[in-house]
Scaffold this active site. Structure first.
Site, PDB file in Angstrom:
ATOM      1  CD  GLU A  26      -3.160  -0.683   0.364  1.00  7.61           C
ATOM      2  OE1 GLU A  26      -3.252   0.453  -0.140  1.00  7.61           O
ATOM      3  OE2 GLU A  26      -3.992  -1.580   0.152  1.00  7.61           O
ATOM      4  CG  ASP A  35      -6.782   6.125  -4.018  1.00  4.74           C
ATOM      5  OD1 ASP A  35      -7.385   6.920  -4.772  1.00  4.74           O
ATOM      6  OD2 ASP A  35      -7.284   5.038  -3.673  1.00  4.74           O
TER       7      ASP A  35
END
Length: 163
Positions: A26, A35
């Protein structure tokens, strides 16, 4: 929640692998950010309570990671109970679920194949459709290289110890 609860839920080897690999897969950012598809995220993929621009401490990120792993491991074990005692397959399934969502995991071909006892087919379905095409590697309509790499790692781990 605590590491002890995570260990009790998935076992020490699986918990250790998940706590080590999730930040690698991640990334780890000590602030709230967007993101690649615009979802507000913090730490190691935490989205539930992430606040854009907010700084996070290492301790906060560790707690959020443990909480997120527990929150995804519980439904993974509920919908694929045969993974209990299978550390590699369970770890790969939880990693997959933390990324795609527990509901998506539980409705996936991966979960269905685990439940049917087709472990090799379940692992393959993490990153490859029945037609041989890559799957679970897109976000926002785009293939993301990070997801391609992540699915390959999850599949490889899932296949450990299988005949």
């Amino acid at each position: 929640m605590s590491k002890a609860k995570l260990i009790a839920l998935v076992g020490a080897p699986t918990a250790a692998w998940l706590l080590a690999i999730t930040p690698q897969l991640e990334g780890k950012v000590l602030r709230g950010y967007r993101d690649p598809i615009g979802i507000v995220t913090a730490c190691s993929g935490h989205t539930k309570t992430a606040v854009l621009g907010r700084p996070y401490t290492e301790a906060e990120c560790e707690k959020l990671l443990v909480d997120d792993l527990i929150e995804h491991a519980e439904p993974v074990l509920a919908c694929t109970p045969g993974l209990k005692g299978r550390p590699w397959q369970l770890g790969a399934a939880v990693s997959f679920a933390i990324n795609v969502g527990a509901g998506a995991y539980c409705g996936s071909a991966t979960a269905a194949r685990f439940n049917a006892g087709n472990f090799r087919g379940a692992c393959r379905a993490m990153n490859e459709s029945d037609s041989g095409r890559p799957q679970w590697v897109t976000a926002g309509g785009k293939v993301l290289p990070g997801l391609v790499k992540r699915r390959a790692i999850e599949r490889s781990v899932c296949e450990r110890g299988l005949p």
